[in-house]
Design a protein around this motif. Sequence first.
Motif, PDB file in Angstrom:
ATOM      1  N   GLU A  84      -4.310   5.255   9.962  1.00 14.28           N
ATOM      2  CA  GLU A  84      -4.732   4.943   8.600  1.00 14.28           C
ATOM      3  C   GLU A  84      -4.036   3.699   8.094  1.00 14.28           C
ATOM      4  N   ARG A 127      -5.812   0.593   9.112  1.00 11.13           N
ATOM      5  CA  ARG A 127      -7.088   0.281   8.463  1.00 11.13           C
ATOM      6  C   ARG A 127      -6.944  -0.777   7.388  1.00 11.13           C
ATOM      7  N   ASP A 148      -2.362  -0.598   0.000  1.00 15.40           N
ATOM      8  CA  ASP A 148      -3.150  -0.005  -1.068  1.00 15.40           C
ATOM      9  C   ASP A 148      -3.806  -1.058  -1.940  1.00 15.40           C
ATOM     10  N   PRO A 150     -14.420   0.799   7.227  1.00 16.76           N
ATOM     11  CA  PRO A 150     -14.149   1.607   6.052  1.00 16.76           C
ATOM     12  C   PRO A 150     -13.787   0.719   4.862  1.00 16.76           C
ATOM     13  N   THR A 151     -14.006   1.214   3.677  1.00 15.21           N
ATOM     14  CA  THR A 151     -13.566   0.458   2.521  1.00 15.21           C
ATOM     15  C   THR A 151     -12.809   1.383   1.592  1.00 15.21           C
ATOM     16  N   ARG A 152     -11.881   0.796   0.856  1.00 14.19           N
ATOM     17  CA  ARG A 152     -11.149   1.623  -0.091  1.00 14.19           C
ATOM     18  C   ARG A 152     -11.821   1.628  -1.466  1.00 14.19           C
TER      19      ARG A 152
END
Lengths: 1116, 270
Positions: free
Chosen positions: A855, A858, A1031, A1061-1063
């Motif tokens: 993670e 990412r 973050d 993936p996108t946050r």
Amino acid sequence: MAEEGKPDAGATYYDVRRLNQWFFLSVAALTLTYLWSVWDDHAREWKGYQRRFARFEYQRAVEQGQSAFAAAGGTKALDGFVVRKHDDGSSEEVAVEGALTKELERLRTLVESDHAKRPELEKALHDASFGFDLVSADMKQAKAEFEAFRFEYEELAHAAGEKDSFRPEHPDVSAEYDHFLALKREYERLDDEAKKAETARDGAKAELDRFDALASDVAATLDAAERDVNRFQKRADSVDDERWFNSFRNLIFFSFMAPSETPRKVVVDEVFDDLNFLKIPKVDFCTTCHLATDRSKDYPPGNANVLFGSEKNPMESKADSAAFRSHSEPELFCTSLSPHHQDRFGCSGCHQGGNQRMTFKLTHHTPTDKAEREVWEEEFGWHPVHEWDYPMLGSRFLDASCYKCHKEQVHIPGAPKWNRGRDLVERLGCYGCHKMAPFDGHRKVGPPLAHVVSKFSSLDFMLKWVDSPPTFRPSTRMPSFFHRPNRATEPGRDQAEVTALVTYLYNLTAPQELKKYPGNGDAARGKQLFGEMGGKGCLACHDIDDFPTDKLPALRHAPDLSGIGSKVTADWLYTWILDPKSLWPDKPGFPGTNMPNLRLTEQQAADFTAYLMTKRNVAFEQQLFEKPADDRIYEEIVFEKLTERMTEARAKAEIAAMGGLEKRRRAGEFLLNHYGCFGCHEIPGYEDAKPIGTELNGWGSKHADRLDFGIVEMDWKQEGWFNREKWLQQKLANTRYYDRNKDKKPFEKLKMPQFSQLVGPDVAELEGQGQGEHAAAAAEHAAIPADFNREDREAVMTFVLSLVKDNTASSIQKHLTPAEAAAERGRLLVREKNCIGCHILYGEGGEIRQFQPGEEGRAFYPPILDGQGARTQPAWLFSFLDDPVLGAGRGAPAHLRPWMKANMPTFGFTQQQLNDLVAYFGNEEVWHTSVDRAKWDEVAAKFKGDFAGYDERSMRTADANKQQLYQVLVARLYKKQGGRFLHETDFPYLAPVPERSSRDHDAGKALFEKLSCVLCHIPGGKVPKGKTSADMAPDLTLARTRLAPSWVRHWLEGPDLYQQPTRMPTFWPNDAGPRTSVDPNGLNDPELEMNLIRDYLFSSQFKDEYVEAARRALGE
Amino acid sequence: MTSRNDRAFWAAAAAIGLAAAIAACSGGESKSRREIRGPAAALGNVGGGQATALKRVDPTTGGTISGTIKWQGGKPAPERIDVSGNPECVKVLKEAIYDESLVVNDNETLRFTYVSIDTNDAYEPPADAALVDQVACRYTPHVFAVMSGQKLKIKSSDQFLHNAHYIPASEANPEKNLAMPAPMTIEKSFVGPDKVKFKCEVHPWMGAWCFVPTHPFFAVSGADGSFTITNVPPGTHKLVARHEKLGEQTATVTVETGKTTTQDFTFSKK
């Protein structure tokens, strides 16, 4: 004995009786021959296949008829058959009438029997019509009278000066007023009556119609249902071979009239067969046997083998369970929706094979591999046919046909093997020696040798390197010239050649000024910078043993650095890392290095150097290179070459006059010209030298007779390998193979070097055959050797086989529009610079992600570049690619994603290249760049319905080739239906953002605050306490100059469609029904909310307000 | 030819022609008509087997498995989460919050351990929904399970922005990131078997694990470290206990109708 006056009956020259017998025999023979020829002409191979196909068609028609019948309601509605069980246990099929038929009968009888009703209704209608006509006439008369009098009355009123003609005051007018009113009332009364009469008439008509229609509605329904079912029945009947007529029409003698078994032909006007004096269009009879190729809806796609077909075992032969298959990839070939419609492209344009033939053998079917060949030999008596020079391409090399029409493309979606082959040829640099059209004017694949003395750590290393590059670096792209099998008869020659070459080179080259390595680098820090969590991005292109992974392609873009410390000097490495182009600059005609400038600070570069200099290949360093003890071999080399143009005596004299160094240098010069090093490397003095190898244009059309199969014990012809594919396979696997058993002078020998990526066992070994007299025994015991490079070798073969003579009309070739051509130039650049080492582009690439696990990793993924052209403004993209930190210089942090470890490096593109790249992204035809999203979705949904394997789930896990193919095919259909792409709108392709009123601006600002964007999108890249850089989200101050407004709008609708993936969360999801609003008690309008936010982002006050909002939210 | 022969000739020709015509036209009841409209058609083409029906739990024959997840090695000090980067959380949280990836209860048992039967049987999901809530800057509960096809209510009870970003391990469920700027509930369901990680981007410490079994025989150990699984079909089963940080342990249990089988697990610091 002759009698007088009568013909002589007895005396003949021949014995008449015998003559009669001969006559009889010859007549019998002729008759039999005639009958046989008629029979042979009738009993064709393909008729059997057509008959079998007819049975499948019958089955299919019956099945479809059955579902149509069931859909219409089955025996409940239509006539059919049911099984009636009798008391004694037996059952029989009985015909029943369907309910609809019964109903229709009943109504028809009703209509007919009630023969009093209709005339009654007719009369009623007639009376009503007549009545209406009468009243209508009266009404019209009254109206006319009224209107006429009205005119006079109003004139009178006007003349008398009345203000309101309905309240007359003047006595003359009021006198007339009563009359006026009376006429008016009469007219109105009659008008009402006329209306009533009209209604009555319509009613009567409706009654009559209803009576008539009693039967016709039911009849219409019944007809429609019956028509559907009967359609299939007719179809079934036409192919039902149990019907007398169907057999009759195909009978011998009668089949000239209207046979159902006929050859099927496709004349391909735009692809030719070159018969030396004549170019004739190809005529394909393939569909005579391959009957289902375009019927992908009815027959599953797959290997279109006529006879092989069970799912379990495609090699199962001649079974009656064999299924006909439609052509594989129906979305791409044969069907009418595909780009290669069968009727226009035919078959042999792609598959090659015997033109205008109709039997299995004569059409030159090629078995895929040994197993298939054995089955064919056994089942069909297959043998290779020699009369036609272009047998079918085996399925392994089918991609080779794409190039002859797709010449203008660098990457052909749907031809993965060809793409791989082109990639390999480009990386390995085959065009350095062999001229070929796709690579005319391409860059030199190896580094320039002008200053090689400054690069190498020692002369000894260079000698060992040239002697055998794979010993130092197994994955190197530099091939091996020395220690090849055809040099075994000359001991010591290889070492001498190497020494001579290197001596010559050293004398040609000059040292280069390098920066001094300061010596203060920290190797541990350097290692961290190199690869931890992807590091500075080095691992996107380079391999190194400290960061191993096996999930990557074997041939990486840049060299393996595991032993680099042994190869180069520290100064050179330090200078190179600081600025690669300073050591390998761009020159006119010779582009500089592909390695970009990472904008490292001097300390970082020193750390890297320290780390990389610890990576040594000690085993290689300790190897001993034995230089020749004396000058004998050099003299031989020089002698052999000199005697080509002078007498032996003179040559000897010249050699005697040379010193040792001079001999080596002369020998080296001859060898350099012989081996053609300048094909891959830029060498001072040899900039214009021509490549030394055979030109490969048209090689795919070369007859096997023209190829040198050498003098080997195998009989190529007998084994059926006498074709260009096998020749090429052997050549690539062992480039000096064809010198076997030949006696040649050293300079006459084959000189093609061996590429370790393509090396493999000999053809004979692979086929399990030994050599010569021990062949049979060897075949029994020899294990077939492992062939690791088979895929890559076949890819290169596919590419070379695709270089055929030009036999296609220009109208059938794919011509790129100017937009597409610009995109293609950019695509070439993207491959050259290896953008996909870091970025994922249409399913391909992202190699650096292997090194960014978990993670945590990412957060450091470089962004996906799909639809980049729609995402950013072209002007911004241009300046970004030119200088990603926009002038901030070495070591400057990134603007947009400051948390990234691997920042976009500076490539130093020329202006043309920058324009090409922007054009590439802007002209991509994918759904991101489609103008009409709704239409795209509609076309895509239909495409997914028509062709299997393109549903959501399969596409998520599909490989890059399939994803790219999907985009291309849907884009084509979208364009055909009138859709447009961004690049088809005018520059700047951006819809302007409206200036909002201050109220809307405030509403947008309030929304921005409500959605708390600043909690993640922190300006300036400051990482607040408690959070990590992982973050963080991009700084929004750049949005105005960087992003395309329409894209921002789409992004807000669904971020995970664009970057996975996108946050970024989805604020207005619509996957569970219509879009929900984020402000249900206020605006309650998702579209408006998204527009407000977007317009706010692009407003001029945004920047200051954004910084202020962040300060407030983060509590500073 | 004589007229008699003429007549004979033409009569024969006519006869042959008539016969041929009759033969050609006699299609009669065509075979295909019978096949299309015949009895086989009445059944219709169901097309492939129906999906096998989902099983149902049988309370009358079921047994119970219960036990405790024991912890060896003393209760470790809980790790405090630093929320100072999120002022909105600082306002809401009265007391400190601690990392929930390893929670040892006061009685030396382990919390948040997922215990389930290892089986591929597919059971019908219950009609009521499972719930996961984002409240006071935490996902509650930290470990939970929702059956394949059962509704999951993803709720946010805080007044400020959260986002429910869930990452399933299997390809059958797409990854999604749903914004929750105000108190709201979103309903989702997953296709099992799967293991889904929930996280929040705005508050990086927030996390939850959601297991998606195809059967209802699971439990999560609570604040006293115990778990109970009811209505388990009798027989021998493999019981698996999974913990976020400590891996998984298996045991074999035999379940009898109406009886309770006890199975404990012991985890310790690695």
